[in-house]
Design an enzyme around this catalytic site. Structure first.
Site, PDB file in Angstrom:
ATOM      1  N   ASN B 111       6.094 -63.111 -57.767  1.00 22.49           N
ATOM      2  CA  ASN B 111       6.283 -63.053 -59.222  1.00 22.49           C
ATOM      3  C   ASN B 111       7.752 -62.920 -59.607  1.00 22.49           C
ATOM      4  OD1 ASN B 111       3.494 -60.737 -59.441  1.00 22.49           O
ATOM      5  ND2 ASN B 111       3.463 -62.959 -59.540  1.00 22.49           N
ATOM      6  N   LEU B 112       8.560 -62.385 -58.671  1.00 26.95           N
ATOM      7  CA  LEU B 112       9.874 -61.875 -59.067  1.00 26.95           C
ATOM      8  C   LEU B 112      10.848 -62.950 -59.555  1.00 26.95           C
ATOM      9  CD1 LEU B 112      10.530 -59.099 -56.387  1.00 26.95           C
ATOM     10  CD2 LEU B 112       9.246 -58.980 -58.525  1.00 26.95           C
ATOM     11  N   LYS B 127       1.759 -54.229 -63.278  1.00 25.21           N
ATOM     12  CA  LYS B 127       2.797 -54.926 -64.027  1.00 25.21           C
ATOM     13  C   LYS B 127       3.117 -54.213 -65.328  1.00 25.21           C
ATOM     14  CE  LYS B 127       2.118 -59.629 -62.379  1.00 25.21           C
ATOM     15  NZ  LYS B 127       1.749 -61.014 -62.743  1.00 25.21           N
ATOM     16  N   CYS B 214      -5.402 -73.895 -85.584  1.00 19.78           N
ATOM     17  CA  CYS B 214      -5.601 -72.938 -84.498  1.00 19.78           C
ATOM     18  C   CYS B 214      -5.781 -73.737 -83.206  1.00 19.78           C
ATOM     19  CB  CYS B 214      -6.779 -72.005 -84.786  1.00 19.78           C
ATOM     20  SG  CYS B 214      -8.409 -72.669 -84.393  1.00 19.78           S
ATOM     21  N   CYS B 217      -8.669 -76.054 -83.382  1.00 20.81           N
ATOM     22  CA  CYS B 217      -8.467 -77.233 -84.227  1.00 20.81           C
ATOM     23  C   CYS B 217      -7.905 -78.376 -83.371  1.00 20.81           C
ATOM     24  CB  CYS B 217      -7.474 -76.953 -85.342  1.00 20.81           C
ATOM     25  SG  CYS B 217      -8.006 -75.795 -86.597  1.00 20.81           S
ATOM     26  N   CYS B 231      -0.012 -71.772 -61.901  1.00 24.08           N
ATOM     27  CA  CYS B 231       1.334 -71.651 -61.328  1.00 24.08           C
ATOM     28  C   CYS B 231       1.257 -71.389 -59.824  1.00 24.08           C
ATOM     29  CB  CYS B 231       2.103 -70.527 -62.011  1.00 24.08           C
ATOM     30  SG  CYS B 231       2.538 -70.913 -63.712  1.00 24.08           S
ATOM     31  N   CYS B 292     -12.059 -71.623 -87.378  1.00 24.69           N
ATOM     32  CA  CYS B 292     -11.260 -71.409 -88.597  1.00 24.69           C
ATOM     33  C   CYS B 292     -11.632 -72.376 -89.711  1.00 24.69           C
ATOM     34  CB  CYS B 292      -9.766 -71.451 -88.286  1.00 24.69           C
ATOM     35  SG  CYS B 292      -9.072 -73.098 -88.146  1.00 24.69           S
ATOM     36  N   CYS B 392      -6.467 -75.270 -44.395  1.00 22.50           N
ATOM     37  CA  CYS B 392      -5.663 -75.356 -45.620  1.00 22.50           C
ATOM     38  C   CYS B 392      -5.205 -73.955 -46.010  1.00 22.50           C
ATOM     39  CB  CYS B 392      -6.434 -76.031 -46.750  1.00 22.50           C
ATOM     40  SG  CYS B 392      -7.812 -75.070 -47.371  1.00 22.50           S
TER      41      CYS B 392
HETATM   42 ZN   LIG Z   1      -9.222 -73.952 -86.072  1.00 22.15          ZN
END
Ligand SMILES: [Zn+2]
Lengths: 97, 437
Positions: B111-112, B127, B214, B217, B231, B292, B392
């Site tokens: 993470n660093l 954290k 939003c 939407c 990540c 919304c 793997c």
């Molecule tokens: Zn919306």
């Protein structure tokens, strides 16, 4: 008609990991709509797994389409009539942080 | 002896830090009462606050009124990671009165490079506590609330019914949490400053603000789970979320000071590989939106893991699609390395970073295609072996690769095996010198 296609957010992985294409669309009797372009891309550019790009004659959920930096939802989506030199960007949304 | 001393010291330091944190929290509470005297030469702020925040107060967008707003504001930051860390630093520096920071994870070495509030000494600590320490030492006059908690519908409902936040910052790492925070913000009428990053690219927008759309939407349907990269799998360059985390702090300050120009109804794309920023115009709020819109169907928080078909985290879930006789343990690997073909199916970047000797690399993505299968059969022929072991990072893709090739080469006299748990298990059970990343 020459246009620019751009990809980002990982959508480029479906297109040979290339973020930009300059393409030429052959003249045809009816105007070129983005809906037509999607099928053209499927036939000419899409390497494999079309379902990761297309779904029900549109792009799959999670891909945002921008025409000249404007949300295609403001441009009639698949029915937008493509103009010469348009830049069409397909961006996959990111979720990491 | 030496290892024992090290372990004791680490434990002692950890507990002392814990004590220091408690005492600092107590002290801060006392100091707050004591120093709450306004400056007699100004309005509402204290002498040291004016000195401290003067550089931003001189800017028109902030001024005295803006600084008073910042001081009275409450911000919720979800995720103390690559986005949340820089966002929190700048908001604490700017004097936002209350910052709540939520995360369940512990600090890892990987993470660093981007999660700038955490340091080597914090590895293994939560954290939010590490974030608390740094933010508190940056600004003791504001309230920092560290919450080590799973973000789910129940916990977020509770948090938002107990507190009213002026802005929520989404610095999370998965799709389910993004829908959850969106719906919670719509239902509780809070703006959501949403950032995301992967590899060299990042995105930023403000949802649910000033009649802008939003998240739903824009994205009424969640993406197929196998199109989502984390990540941990795709990688990320540290400064990329750093840039976006800073911008999240900036958008938050603009909202809190009621400035114009907030990135609502617009979508910012950043590509670090070409250093290009672009801003797109978005659709307005959709009347048909499920949360919304005019006739919302989402009236309370849902089960977002089910909705997205994916967990509310960015960890990989182990699969088991083979028969038990198809597996070997990593402990058995050493014996077979000499007489068999061992295929490592990770992608090239990972293989180059670290790999076991005498293995060949054919990435899973290639194996699914005809040329990869051909490469595999060439390797098999060149090696002249009948036993093949697949390997793997964690033992998932190796199973998929095995399953696929077994079908392609059905009827051959080759025996296929999977190395259970992959290289992570190898590191845990055989040799800790093999890096876990
Ligand atoms: Zn919306």
């Amino acid at each position: 008609m020459d246009i620019k296609l751009e990809f980002g957010g990982g959508a480029e992985l479906l297109f040979d990991n290339q973020k930009q294409y300059k393409i030429t669309l052959e003249n045809k009797k009816t105007p070129w709509l983005i809906g037509d372009l999607l099928f053209w891309m499927k036939d000419n550019l899409l390497k494999d797994r079309p379902e990761l790009f297309l779904q029900n004659d549109s792009v799959r959920p999670g891909i945002l389409v921008l025409v000249n930096d404007t949300d295609w939802e403001l441009m009639d989506t698949v029915r937008y009539e493509i103009k010469p030199n348009d830049s069409i960007l397909f961006i996959s949304t990111l979720h990491g942080g | 002896m030496c290892e024992e001393t090290i372990a004791t010291l680490i434990k002692d330091i950890k507990s002392l830090k814990e004590q220091i944190r408690e005492k600092e929290q107590l002290l801060a509470a006392h100091l707050k009462v004591q120093s709450n005297v306004p400056c007699k030469y100004s309005e509402a702020l204290q002498t040291n606050e004016i000195a401290r925040y003067s550089r931003q107060m001189l800017v028109d967008e902030v001024g005295l009124a803006g600084q008073i707003s910042l001081k009275a504001s409450k911000v919720l930051i979800v995720g103390a990671g690559g986005l949340g860390c820089p966002a929190a630093v700048y908001l604490a520096g700017a004097g936002v009165g209350q910052i709540t920071i939520v995360d369940y994870d512990e600090v890892e070495l990987s993470n660093l490079h981007r999660q700038i509030l955490h340091s080597e000494d914090d590895v293994g600590a939560s954290k939010v506590h590490s974030a608390y320490d740094k933010l508190h030492s940056l600004n003791r006059s504001i309230q920092i609330i560290p919450l080590k908690m799973h973000v789910n519908s129940a916990s977020i409902s509770q948090l938002m019914s107990d507190n009213s936040y002026d802005v929520v910052i989404d610095g999370s790492d998965n799709v389910a949490t993004r829908y959850l925070l969106n719906d919670a913000c719509v239902l509780n009428k809070m703006p959501l400053v949403s950032g995301s990053a992967l590899q060299t690219e990042a995105q930023l927008t403000v949802y649910n603000y000033n009649n802008g759309p939003c998240y739903r939407c824009l994205f009424p349907v969640p993406p197929p789970p196998d199109t989502v990269k984390s990540c941990g799998d795709g990688g990320v360059l540290g400064p990329v979320p750093g840039v976006i985390g800073c911008l999240q702090a900036l958008e938050t300050i603009k909202i809190l000071t009621k400035s114009d120009g907030v990135l609502a109804g617009r979508f910012l794309l950043f590509d670090g590989s070409t250093s290009r920023f672009r801003t797109a115009t978005l659709r307005p709020r959709s009347p048909e939106c499920a949360v919304c819109g005019h006739h919302p169907t989402v009236k309370e928080l849902q089960d977002y893991e089910q909705f997205c078909g994916a967990g509310a985290h960015d960890k990989v879930v182990s699969i088991d699609i083979l028969r038990s006789v198809d597996h070997i343990n990593p402990q058995q690997l050493e014996k077979v390395l000499e007489d068999s073909l061992v295929v490592d199916v990770r992608d090239q970047a990972q293989y180059r970073m670290c790999h076991l000797p005498k293995t060949v690399n054919i990435p899973y993505g290639e194996i699914l295609k005809a040329e990869g299968a051909k490469k595999f059969s060439d390797c098999l022929e060149a090696a002249g072996k009948r036993e093949v072991y697949f390997l793997c990072r964690r033992g998932n893709d190796s199973q998929r690769a095995l399953d696929h090739l077994k079908q392609v080469f059905s009827g051959s006299n080759v025996n296929f095996f999977n190395v259970k748990g992959g290289l992570e298990a190898y590191s845990h059970n055989v040799d800790a010198d093999f890096p876990i990343y």
